[in-house]
Design an enzyme around this catalytic site. Structure first.
Site, PDB file in Angstrom:
ATOM      1  N   ASP A   1      -7.840   8.195  -0.309  1.00 34.10           N
ATOM      2  CA  ASP A   1      -8.526   7.179   0.500  1.00 34.10           C
ATOM      3  C   ASP A   1      -8.448   7.500   1.995  1.00 34.10           C
ATOM      4  OD1 ASP A   1      -9.603   5.652  -1.480  1.00 34.10           O
ATOM      5  OD2 ASP A   1      -8.187   3.995  -1.323  1.00 34.10           O
TER       6      ASP A   1
ATOM      7  N   SER B   1      -8.040   0.986   2.807  1.00 27.16           N
ATOM      8  CA  SER B   1      -8.465   0.447   1.517  1.00 27.16           C
ATOM      9  C   SER B   1      -9.702  -0.423   1.692  1.00 27.16           C
ATOM     10  CB  SER B   1      -7.325  -0.393   0.936  1.00 27.16           C
ATOM     11  OG  SER B   1      -7.745  -1.094  -0.208  1.00 27.16           O
ATOM     12  N   SER B   2     -10.354  -0.729   0.565  1.00 21.39           N
ATOM     13  CA  SER B   2     -11.427  -1.731   0.547  1.00 21.39           C
ATOM     14  C   SER B   2     -11.026  -2.949  -0.274  1.00 21.39           C
ATOM     15  CB  SER B   2     -12.690  -1.141  -0.081  1.00 21.39           C
ATOM     16  OG  SER B   2     -13.104  -0.013   0.617  1.00 21.39           O
TER      17      SER B   2
ATOM     18  N   THR C   1      -8.473   0.446 -10.547  1.00 14.64           N
ATOM     19  CA  THR C   1      -7.995  -0.751  -9.858  1.00 14.64           C
ATOM     20  C   THR C   1      -8.197  -1.967 -10.746  1.00 14.64           C
ATOM     21  OG1 THR C   1      -8.558   0.271  -7.755  1.00 14.64           O
ATOM     22  CG2 THR C   1      -8.283  -2.090  -7.710  1.00 14.64           C
TER      23      THR C   1
ATOM     24  N   ARG D   1       0.848  -1.204   0.000  1.00 14.84           N
ATOM     25  CA  ARG D   1       0.000   0.000   0.000  1.00 14.84           C
ATOM     26  C   ARG D   1       0.882   1.252   0.000  1.00 14.84           C
ATOM     27  NH1 ARG D   1      -5.172   1.336  -1.383  1.00 14.84           N
ATOM     28  NH2 ARG D   1      -6.235   2.627   0.136  1.00 14.84           N
TER      29      ARG D   1
ATOM     30  N   THR E   1      -3.737  -1.092  -7.737  1.00 15.21           N
ATOM     31  CA  THR E   1      -4.516   0.138  -7.930  1.00 15.21           C
ATOM     32  C   THR E   1      -3.648   1.374  -8.137  1.00 15.21           C
ATOM     33  OG1 THR E   1      -6.265   1.483  -6.887  1.00 15.21           O
ATOM     34  CG2 THR E   1      -4.610   0.583  -5.428  1.00 15.21           C
TER      35      THR E   1
ATOM     36  N   GLY F   1     -13.305  -1.674  -7.624  1.00 14.55           N
ATOM     37  CA  GLY F   1     -14.635  -1.108  -7.387  1.00 14.55           C
ATOM     38  C   GLY F   1     -14.743  -0.233  -6.156  1.00 14.55           C
ATOM     39  N   GLY F   2     -13.614   0.257  -5.641  1.00 19.66           N
ATOM     40  CA  GLY F   2     -13.668   1.125  -4.467  1.00 19.66           C
ATOM     41  C   GLY F   2     -14.335   0.409  -3.307  1.00 19.66           C
TER      42      GLY F   2
ATOM     43  N   GLU G   1      -3.722   7.819  -4.361  1.00 23.36           N
ATOM     44  CA  GLU G   1      -4.237   6.936  -3.298  1.00 23.36           C
ATOM     45  C   GLU G   1      -4.527   7.659  -1.986  1.00 23.36           C
ATOM     46  OE1 GLU G   1      -5.791   3.501  -3.500  1.00 23.36           O
ATOM     47  OE2 GLU G   1      -4.079   3.730  -4.833  1.00 23.36           O
TER      48      GLU G   1
HETATM   49  N1  GLU Z   1      -8.323   2.845  -3.782  1.00 19.63           N
HETATM   50  C1  GLU Z   1      -9.406   1.940  -3.530  1.00 19.63           C
HETATM   51  C2  GLU Z   1      -9.112   1.072  -2.339  1.00 19.63           C
HETATM   52  O1  GLU Z   1      -7.982   0.844  -2.035  1.00 19.63           O
HETATM   53  C3  GLU Z   1      -9.706   1.070  -4.703  1.00 19.63           C
HETATM   54  C4  GLU Z   1     -10.172   1.878  -5.861  1.00 19.63           C
HETATM   55  C5  GLU Z   1     -10.875   1.091  -6.947  1.00 19.63           C
HETATM   56  O2  GLU Z   1     -11.289  -0.018  -6.729  1.00 19.63           O
HETATM   57  O3  GLU Z   1     -10.999   1.614  -8.044  1.00 19.63           O
HETATM   58  O4  GLU Z   1     -10.018   0.610  -1.708  1.00 19.63           O
END
Ligand code: GLU
Length: 653
Positions: free
Chosen positions: A491, A515-516, A451, A143, A469, A542-543, A488
């Site tokens: 986030d 992060s997710s 991502t 990360r 990502t 997908g965030g 990043e």
């Molecule tokens: N930056 C997001 C994360 O780490 C992911 C972004 C994405 O999925 O487009 O959760």
């Protein structure tokens, strides 16, 4: 220094041009080698990248959903990634006897070229790894980090003293750029699990960057949507835009000699060639930019230094593993919230019978989810997201509540959370569980579409599930030496506190933003109830909705018996907490017309109090499931019909 690099640091780039074709020795079955890493069409097998009819790398306009994809079955190794050329590069490494981590390095190098909107050396990556020899599961954390000079106001004020305007544009200024982690993390994983020379793994990407590739549908869309932002950066303009400032179109051949050069330096010098020396200097220079090339106004520089880059450390972390019925599911620990959230969702769902709630009917696209199935899973997600939003951040800085992960995944606690679910009424907005010493945490900001997910199994049985990502599509739009720099740090919560006190996910020096991302591995339990054989690898971009995409794929495969493609294709649904429940309207089994009023799933959910949103859900799931074919072990794979990816391996059919 990479131990496998040592003897080979002097290899010339010319010598890297072609991957050596070693015989498939241990583990592989050579009878499948002939058509390995090719796609099967009605007219026979086709080499990916050949340009022949049926070649999936031939550019076509991006579609919301490609109907009719079928699971691919292979004998002993497999790669799924979001781009055909990247999948091919990884598959060739596996065909050549490489490990899953070797293939991941090659895939990432190509993704950074052909899908720069989603990942690259300027970004960050989480990798889950299963070592079939030692049976160990390991989480690798690459990360991005905030620079040492960052304060809690880094994203919202130009300086702590000057809290007025101009405010930084967090998304597209140097402020959002975290110290990249991908290259150092891959080097660490490769030191642990690589079989091939590090330098050789960059050859396919260097070759493609020098000789060119055609702009795909999704890359064309990304460039088109970002043209004015790309114009601010002269290097980004020169690469992505035509001389008149218009976006380069679908099918245009792009050559990226600067990227080839960067990869060549990394291939020969290891990660040090990225984190120190001229590449590092270029990154710092770019983060320090203060003016737009197109006169669009000032750009707030970041405070990242050469020392930040040189000091970057990837981490080996203890994976989050928990039992789910007769399986064990392992995911990414903090700084991702993904592993804990997926485990909580499954732990809550374990208190319900899900198998009878399978889609009706099941079809090639996964089928039509039932109202009660979507209701239960969405409610479990509301409860899990409530805890995620309240408590999870970088645990190197902010501890989890209670006794940490054991408290959040305690079966008794999750049973009590499950008891809050009504079968007849949505909970709407769930509250987080109460724990001693809990700190509140605010939500992260911004739209996320940058991502990519990669799943890989090698012939030795080792597995990689990797989500990588640059955060938003094309990251911060800052471009140097042929690659995009991430955004990043958006986030993080830009506000350090709210009415209830300090926010756990606030910015701090050297901290990682929450992060997710949820790269996931599933294992069958043995008769003693302990983690046994590998069963499944999956994950998605997908965030914050990544957690929902992964949960539906895992439940689809485990509880509903869907194959790797059906589980991947299955309607995306779920809730990030709050009244809204998503039902992905891009799916052919959902009737999103007139806001879903003719769709029984949507109507049924509304009757239970859900506010249903049928907007398209842009997942990018990549799934591999271990199974058996004609009595022998095999792998099946599925790539998301919402993106451009494919599955390759030593294919049986
Ligand atoms: N930056 C997001 C994360 O780490 C992911 C972004 C994405 O999925 O487009 O959760």
């Amino acid at each position: 220094m990479n131990s496998k690099l040592g003897n080979h640091a002097a290899i010339s780039l010319a010598a890297l041009g072609v991957l050596a074709l070693a015989a498939c020795s241990d583990g592989g079955d050579d009878s499948f080698a002939a058509k390995a890493c090719e796609v099967t069409t009605d007219a026979g097998t086709v080499v990916v990248g050949s340009g022949n009819p049926g070649d999936p790398s031939l550019p076509e306009p991006s579609s919301g959903y490609k109907v009719g994809m079928k699971a691919v079955t292979s004998r002993s190794y497999m790669v799924v990634s979001a781009n055909p050329l990247a999948t091919r590069a990884g598959c060739n490494v596996l065909k050549d006897g490489g490990s899953a981590v070797d293939a991941a390095v090659a895939v990432q190098a190509v993704l950074g070229l052909v899908e720069p909107q989603s990942s690259g050396v300027g970004g960050g990556t989480f990798m889950m790894h299963y070592d079939a020899g030692t049976k160990q599961v390991q989480a690798y954390d690459g990360r991005e980090t905030a620079p040492a000079a960052a304060t809690e106001d880094y994203l919202r004020y130009v300086t702590d003293a000057a809290s007025g305007s101009p405010l930084p544009n967090a998304r597209s200024s140097g402020r959002s750029i975290g110290t990249p982690g991908t290259v150092r993390m891959l080097e660490l994983a490769h030191n642990d699990h690589g079989r091939k020379q590090w330098s050789s793994l960059y050859a396919p990407a260097i070759d493609l960057a020098n000789n060119g590739f055609k702009i795909s549908g999704r890359l064309a869309d990304a460039i088109g949507g970002a043209a004015s932002n790309l114009q601010r950066d002269p290097e980004a303009s020169a690469y992505f835009l035509n001389a008149d400032g218009t976006p380069k179109a679908l099918g245009t051949t792009l050559k990226n000699p600067d990227y080839a050069n960067t990869l060549g330096l990394i291939a020969q010098g290891g990660a040090n060639a990225f984190y120190t020396g001229p590449v590092a200097q270029s990154i710092i220079d770019k983060i320090n930019v203060t003016t737009s090339a197109n006169g669009a106004g000032p750009i707030t520089p970041g405070l990242t230094t050469l020392t930040d880059l040189a000091n970057y450390q990837p981490k080996r972390r203890e994976p989050v593993c928990s039992g789910y019925r007769s399986w064990t599911v392992c995911g990414m620990p903090p700084p991702s919230s993904g592993g804990i959230a997926v485990a909580q969702i499954l732990g809550i769902l374990e208190n319900f019978q899900l198998a009878p709630l399978a889609p009706i009917p099941i079809d090639g696209e996964g089928g039509k989810p039932t109202v009660q199935g979507v209701h239960l899973i969405s409610e479990a997600e509301r409860l899990a997201y409530a805890d995620r939003n309240a408590y999870v951040a970088d645990t190197d800085f902010v501890p989890l509540p209670g006794n940490g992960i054991p408290s959040l995944l305690d079966k008794g606690y999750l049973k009590q959370r499950a008891s809050m679910i009504s079968l007849t009424q949505s909970i709407g907005t769930a509250q987080p569980g109460t724990f001693p010493n809990a700190q509140p945490v605010g939500l992260s900001i911004g739209l996320e579409r940058g991502t990519s997910h990669v799943s890989i199994v090698d012939r030795y049985g080792n597995v990689v599930s990797m989500t990588t990502t640059v955060e938003s599509s094309l990251g911060s739009y800052h471009f140097t030496r042929g690659f995009i720099l991430n955004n990043e740090l958006t986030d993080f919560s830009s506000a350090p506190s709210d009415a209830t006190g300090p926010i756990a996910n606030r910015v701090a020096a050297n901290k990682r933003p929450r992060s997710s991302m949820a790269p996931t591995l599933v294992f069958k339990n043995n008769t003693a109830g302990a983690r046994g054989d590998f069963l499944m690898a999956t994950g998605s971009p997908g965030g914050s909705t990544i957690i929902q995409f992964v949960a539906k794929t895992v439940v689809g495969a485990l509880d509903w018996g869907l194959d790797a493609q059906q589980a991947t294709s299955l309607v995306n649904f779920g809730s990030a907490n709050g009244p809204t429940t998503n039902v992905g309207g891009e799916h052919p089994d959902v009737d999103a017309s007139n806001n879903g009023i003719n769709d029984p799933l949507v109507v049924g959910l509304r009757a239970l109090g859900h506010t249903v949103n049928t907007a398209s859900q842009s997942s990018g799931v990549g799934t591999i499931i271990r199974t058996s074919t004609e009595g022998a072990a095999s792998l099946t794979g599925g790539a998301d019909p919402r993106r451009e990816g494919i599955v390759l391996g030593d294919v049986i059919r």
